[in-house]
Design a protein around this motif. Structure first.
Motif, PDB file in Angstrom:
ATOM      1  N   UNK A 158       1.026  -0.691  -0.269  1.00  0.00           N
ATOM      2  CA  UNK A 158       0.070  -0.051   0.270  1.00  0.00           C
ATOM      3  C   UNK A 158       1.102   1.288  -0.111  1.00  0.00           C
ATOM      4  N   UNK A 159       2.013   1.100   0.723  1.00  0.00           N
ATOM      5  CA  UNK A 159       2.861   1.825   0.669  1.00  0.00           C
ATOM      6  C   UNK A 159       3.431   2.694  -0.553  1.00  0.00           C
ATOM      7  N   UNK A 160       3.430   1.638  -1.591  1.00  0.00           N
ATOM      8  CA  UNK A 160       4.227   1.639  -2.555  1.00  0.00           C
ATOM      9  C   UNK A 160       3.211   1.799  -3.793  1.00  0.00           C
ATOM     10  N   UNK A 161       2.124   1.608  -3.517  1.00  0.00           N
ATOM     11  CA  UNK A 161       1.284   1.951  -4.435  1.00  0.00           C
ATOM     12  C   UNK A 161       0.645   3.703  -4.311  1.00  0.00           C
ATOM     13  N   UNK A 173      -9.006  -9.306 -14.075  1.00  0.00           N
ATOM     14  CA  UNK A 173      -7.348  -8.797 -14.468  1.00  0.00           C
ATOM     15  C   UNK A 173      -6.767  -9.392 -13.478  1.00  0.00           C
ATOM     16  N   UNK A 174      -5.352  -9.525 -14.153  1.00  0.00           N
ATOM     17  CA  UNK A 174      -4.418 -10.613 -13.422  1.00  0.00           C
ATOM     18  C   UNK A 174      -4.313  -9.530 -12.560  1.00  0.00           C
ATOM     19  N   UNK A 175      -3.845  -9.987 -11.061  1.00  0.00           N
ATOM     20  CA  UNK A 175      -3.445  -9.259  -9.913  1.00  0.00           C
ATOM     21  C   UNK A 175      -2.418  -9.263  -9.245  1.00  0.00           C
ATOM     22  N   UNK A 176      -1.814  -9.019  -9.589  1.00  0.00           N
ATOM     23  CA  UNK A 176      -0.337  -9.470  -9.026  1.00  0.00           C
ATOM     24  C   UNK A 176       0.293  -8.933  -9.237  1.00  0.00           C
ATOM     25  N   UNK A 177       0.347  -7.472 -10.357  1.00  0.00           N
ATOM     26  CA  UNK A 177       1.166  -6.443 -10.576  1.00  0.00           C
ATOM     27  C   UNK A 177       0.592  -5.511  -9.615  1.00  0.00           C
ATOM     28  N   UNK A 178       1.464  -4.840  -9.051  1.00  0.00           N
ATOM     29  CA  UNK A 178       1.433  -3.596  -8.276  1.00  0.00           C
ATOM     30  C   UNK A 178       0.602  -2.498  -9.309  1.00  0.00           C
ATOM     31  N   UNK A 218      -3.116  -1.293  -8.180  1.00  0.00           N
ATOM     32  CA  UNK A 218      -3.457   0.149  -8.215  1.00  0.00           C
ATOM     33  C   UNK A 218      -4.255   0.772  -8.990  1.00  0.00           C
ATOM     34  N   UNK A 219      -4.729   0.555 -10.001  1.00  0.00           N
ATOM     35  CA  UNK A 219      -5.694   0.904 -10.940  1.00  0.00           C
ATOM     36  C   UNK A 219      -6.885   0.459 -10.913  1.00  0.00           C
ATOM     37  N   UNK A 220      -6.906  -0.786 -10.475  1.00  0.00           N
ATOM     38  CA  UNK A 220      -7.771  -1.133 -10.114  1.00  0.00           C
ATOM     39  C   UNK A 220      -8.507  -1.055  -8.886  1.00  0.00           C
ATOM     40  N   UNK A 221      -7.792  -0.286  -7.901  1.00  0.00           N
ATOM     41  CA  UNK A 221      -8.709   0.643  -6.660  1.00  0.00           C
ATOM     42  C   UNK A 221      -8.645   1.698  -7.030  1.00  0.00           C
ATOM     43  N   UNK A 222      -8.244   1.983  -8.001  1.00  0.00           N
ATOM     44  CA  UNK A 222      -8.605   3.550  -8.146  1.00  0.00           C
ATOM     45  C   UNK A 222     -10.248   3.156  -8.715  1.00  0.00           C
ATOM     46  N   UNK A 279      -6.347   4.385   1.170  1.00  0.00           N
ATOM     47  CA  UNK A 279      -5.189   3.317   1.647  1.00  0.00           C
ATOM     48  C   UNK A 279      -4.173   3.526   2.970  1.00  0.00           C
ATOM     49  N   UNK A 280      -4.395   5.116   3.612  1.00  0.00           N
ATOM     50  CA  UNK A 280      -3.639   5.594   4.653  1.00  0.00           C
ATOM     51  C   UNK A 280      -4.494   4.462   5.897  1.00  0.00           C
ATOM     52  N   UNK A 281      -6.074   4.663   5.814  1.00  0.00           N
ATOM     53  CA  UNK A 281      -7.365   3.892   7.039  1.00  0.00           C
ATOM     54  C   UNK A 281      -6.584   2.672   6.754  1.00  0.00           C
ATOM     55  N   UNK A 282      -7.436   2.370   4.911  1.00  0.00           N
ATOM     56  CA  UNK A 282      -6.687   0.848   5.019  1.00  0.00           C
ATOM     57  C   UNK A 282      -5.383   0.316   5.809  1.00  0.00           C
ATOM     58  N   UNK A 283      -4.617   0.800   5.571  1.00  0.00           N
ATOM     59  CA  UNK A 283      -3.151   0.775   6.848  1.00  0.00           C
ATOM     60  C   UNK A 283      -3.204   1.174   7.882  1.00  0.00           C
ATOM     61  N   UNK A 284      -4.044   1.960   8.324  1.00  0.00           N
ATOM     62  CA  UNK A 284      -4.412   2.195  10.307  1.00  0.00           C
ATOM     63  C   UNK A 284      -4.879   0.758  10.572  1.00  0.00           C
ATOM     64  N   UNK A 285      -5.643   0.526   9.791  1.00  0.00           N
ATOM     65  CA  UNK A 285      -6.665  -0.340  10.435  1.00  0.00           C
ATOM     66  C   UNK A 285      -6.107  -2.286  10.063  1.00  0.00           C
ATOM     67  N   UNK A 286      -5.059  -1.544   9.252  1.00  0.00           N
ATOM     68  CA  UNK A 286      -4.710  -2.988   8.724  1.00  0.00           C
ATOM     69  C   UNK A 286      -3.767  -3.181  10.660  1.00  0.00           C
ATOM     70  N   UNK A 287      -2.717  -1.888  10.654  1.00  0.00           N
ATOM     71  CA  UNK A 287      -1.857  -2.199  12.041  1.00  0.00           C
ATOM     72  C   UNK A 287      -2.547  -2.433  13.237  1.00  0.00           C
TER      73      UNK A 287
END
Lengths: 98, 707
Positions: free
Chosen positions: B471-474, B628-633, B637-641, B650-658
């Motif tokens: 998520x950070x790199x995307x 789509x094959x989704x192993x490529x970041x 990223x396109x799919x998520x946006x 993304x930030x909230x997902x990271x916080x929630x993951x933490x």
């Protein structure tokens, strides 16, 4: 020299002899198990960057004790470690260890 | 906390049970592993082995069952591990004990050895780490040691596999050949008044113990004062509570009176007993050890000055973490790409194969889009960072750095009313939170142990780390490969981890002021000598172990999760899929926290293993739209946006993951360790509420600021 003081009063590099344990309960037992009985030599070898706890060399092992716990170990005859550890180690051994 | 007990299963009546005892961090687990061929995890810090492990080995055609007892300094203290070790040696019906000692600090190790010998004469002393001792200029006279202790003594360097045959021969002598320490003279002699009191108790103690327990040992324990746990253990073992056994009771009363007349209170007896053992250890060590220094090598002194120095301690700690994260991110790039390409290709073949075999559409969908895609994600995106981070971390552990971290951070934990050893269990949480929770047994105070257990999941385990990295790199650094971006990613990850650690302190502080009120208890932490990490071994072991473990877990969890998601996406109720219903139901709630229904559902379904949260998100998005094959970041990223993600999501997902509910394994472990639904619930609610609160604040702030 006869007045005892808390182990926590030792500065890094100073060593002393345990005179008595003032702690009670579990920590007293624990300190005894580490070999801190009257007559044992202890050297303070370092203090945590935040000032507490401090590390003590006790019978060849380095043990960290909090200030409050170390204060319960009374020691006498504080003095800077007379012979630094380095001098006791043959040069060859020191090389191997480094 | 769970009382540790071992049930031993012998394969034949000829089998022998051997207890492996020793101080913490003397290489007991290394000896155990070398003998049994098992891979009990070892690390250079005291308390690594907190649960009993057993394994077996065969020597001269006979099976030996080895019980690896938790390391302890003494059998007289009252921590859970020490009682477990004592109980197994006293009442475990073992055929012999191996006392593992560290040759570099034999004197202190002998304290425990003498205590074991007071219980049983069927013992072997294994002087381990002889290689390390030799390097430090320490020599041990094993023959003299054997004479003075009255038991077989063998030398070993278990890390390189030396001395194991000698050890097994000695074990054979004791467990099969009946070699036993002569009972004519005791291992430790006490001051005369105490010896007189012991003599007074001996006849009654002997009548009670028979051949099953050392009467002298029991007498000394009775004289040095009440120990309820011991009383009840003896009662369970012999059927009689020693304190209530009339002959012993009256003898004890008389003996204590005489001791009191001689000026000994019971606590003084306890002191004298402890001192006598220490002095005996001192005498034996003086006669058998030639040491060039005082056990704290100049090299260790220098390293400690660096790692725990006033100005260097924390910068080095942060740089070390940053370095590890950077290596993880950079190192994982290439293998991730390779795996992703390979798996993409394989996925195509798999689909073609299904089509060729004439499999029905739903089965193909289930297998390739459900199970296979999840597996492909876990393997290509999650596995490489895990396989790099874990060994790196293990190397630090092997070196002996972790106790220094605990030493540096103790003041903070103390201020929060917690134990400094929590730094160790927190560090273990990076590997696996369940392991971190189990590790809390190294903390003596029950209150501080609970604090450590319920706050452990504030550090992201190995299974959550790769998700944070992607998520950070995307969304924050960019997926471009380069030195600058990788350092930036590592720094962002470090910031997130520091937030988790700050939350640990904050919640610990709050807990010790509310639910778990109390003051910090006493604390003694050993700072072991630094050891050169066994790089090859560590990498091989952790990569293999981690790879197999992660693959197994992902496969086990991905299949049912894939099935559930696929069914939810394909079963229609009232014109919409079940998935759409669920996500729609969760969505308004999730939006409050900057997430969406799919993300929240993924975290719910990812409860068994956080590794599958992202694959579930992908599946849920793709199940409703294009495939789509989704192993490529970049594609991901396109799919998520496309599905409405912004950097806030993304930030909230990271916080929630933490910060959310710990995985099912961790929850189960919490329950097993605390034996309480209440504390388990706290362990679940605490991170969840913190996560929701932070996500809400973030999302609201972003909304107000117009992002």
């Amino acid at each position: 020299m006869n007045r005892d003081m808390g182990l926590s009063a030792l500065a890094p590099g100073e060593s002393a002899t345990v005179s008595r344990l003032m702690a009670s309960g579990g920590i007293r037992r624990r300190l005894q198990d580490l070999g801190l009985i009257p007559g044992a030599r202890v050297e303070c070898v370092g203090i945590s960057p935040l000032g507490d706890p401090a590390a003590y060399l006790i019978r060849g092992t380095v043990i960290a004790l909090r200030r409050a716990d170390a204060a319960g170990v009374r020691v006498v005859g504080c003095a800077p470690e007379a012979a630094p550890a380095q001098s006791g180690v043959p040069a060859s051994v020191r090389r191997a260890a480094g | 906390m769970e009382t540790v007990s071992l049930s031993i299963r012998r394969r034949s009546p000829e089998s022998r049970v051997i207890a492996l005892a020793g101080n913490p961090n003397v290489g007991k687990s290394t000896v155990f592993n070398a003998l049994t061929g098992l891979h009990q995890h070892t690390g250079n810090w005291p308390g690594k082995t907190v649960t009993n492990a057993q394994g077996s080995c065969t020597f001269h055609g006979r099976e030996y069952i080895l019980a690896d007892l938790p390391g302890c300094y003494s059998l007289l203290s009252h921590s859970a591990e020490e009682e477990a070790a004592r109980d197994f040696i006293c009442f475990g019906e073992s055929d012999g004990a191996v006392i593992v000692c560290d040759a570099t600090c034999l004197e202190r190790n002998l304290i425990l050895a003498l205590q074991v010998l007071e219980i049983t004469g069927k013992a072997v002393l294994c002087v381990n780490l002889l290689d390390e001792a030799r390097r430090k200029g320490i020599g041990v006279d094993l023959e003299e040691l054997s004479l003075l202790l009255g038991i077989p003594v063998t030398g070993a360097a278990a890390r390189s596999g030396q001395g194991l045959d000698d050890l097994l021969s000695a074990v054979e002598q004791v467990a099969v050949g009946g070699v036993e320490r002569s009972a004519d003279y005791p291992p430790v002699t006490y001051p005369a008044p105490i010896e007189a009191a012991i003599a007074k108790l001996l006849p009654a103690a002997t009548a009670l113990c028979g051949q099953r327990l050392s009467p002298r040992w029991l007498a000394v324990r009775m004289l040095s004062g009440g120990d309820d746990s011991l009383q009840s253990q003896v009662r369970a073992y012999l059927g009689v509570t020693p304190g209530h056994y009339p002959p012993l009771k009256s003898a004890l009363k008389g003996a204590l009176e005489e001791l009191a007349a001689a000026g000994y209170t019971q606590s003084q007896v306890q002191d004298e007993v402890a001192a006598a053992i220490v002095q005996q250890a001192e005498r034996i060590a003086r006669a058998t050890v030639q040491a060039a220094d005082n056990g704290y090598s100049p090299r260790d002194r220098k390293l400690d000055r660096l790692f725990t120095g006033r100005w260097t301690g924390f910068p080095i700690l942060l740089l070390m973490l940053l370095g590890i994260f950077w290596l993880t991110i950079v190192g994982a790039n290439a293998p991730s790409r390779l795996l992703s390409d390979g798996l993409f290709w394989l996925g195509g073949k798999l689909k073609a194969l299904c089509a060729a075999a004439g499999a029905p559409q739903w089965l193909t969908g289930l297998l390739t889009d459900g199970v296979y895609k999840t597996l492909a994600w876990v393997v290509s995106v999650m596995l490489p960072p895990m396989a790099i981070f874990f060994p790196l971390f293990t190397l630090l552990e092997d070196l002996g750095y972790l106790p220094r971290v605990a030493f540096n951070l103790d003041r903070c934990f103390q201020k929060c009313g917690a134990c400094g050893k929590q730094a160790l269990t927190t560090a273990m949480g990076f590997g696996c939170n369940a392991v971190g929770v189990t590790g809390c047994a190294i903390i003596d105070s029950p209150r501080e142990r609970l604090i450590a257990a319920v706050t452990n999941s504030f550090v992201p385990c190995n299974g959550r780390l790769p998700m944070l990295i992607s998520l950070i790199s995307m969304f924050f650094v960019g997926t471009a490969v380069g030195f600058g971006s990788s350092v930036l990613s590592a720094a962002a990850l470090l910031a997130l981890i520091l937030l988790g650690i700050a939350m640990t302190f904050l919640t610990a502080r709050v807990l010790s002021a509310t639910l778990l009120k109390g003051t910090p208890s006493s604390f003694a932490l050993e700072l072991p000598p630094y050891r050169r990490p066994q790089i090859g071994k560590v990498i091989l072991r952790s990569v293999l172990d981690r790879t197999l473990f992660v693959l197994g877990r992902a496969a086990a969890v991905a299949a049912p999760a894939g099935l559930v998601i696929w069914l939810m996406a394909n079963l229609r109720v009232g014109g919409a899929t079940v998935l759409a219903h669920c996500c729609g139901f969760l969505d308004p709630f999730a939006r409050l926290f900057g997430l969406d229904g799919v993300i929240l559902l993924a975290f719910l379904l990812g409860w068994p293993a956080n590794e599958i949260v992202v694959p579930i998100i992908i599946m849920a998005y793709t199940a409703q739209g294009s495939l789509v094959e989704m192993t490529d970041l970049n594609a991901l990223r396109t799919l998520l946006t496309q599905n409405g993600w912004t950097w806030v999501t993304a930030l909230c997902t990271m916080l929630f993951s933490l910060m959310h509910w710990p995985c099912s394994t961790t929850c189960l472990t919490l329950y097993k360790e605390t034996k309480s639904l209440k504390w388990t619930a706290l362990g679940i609610l605490l991170p969840t509420l913190c996560g929701l609160a932070l996500c809400f604040l973030t999302a609201t702030a972003a909304r107000l600021l117009g992002f």
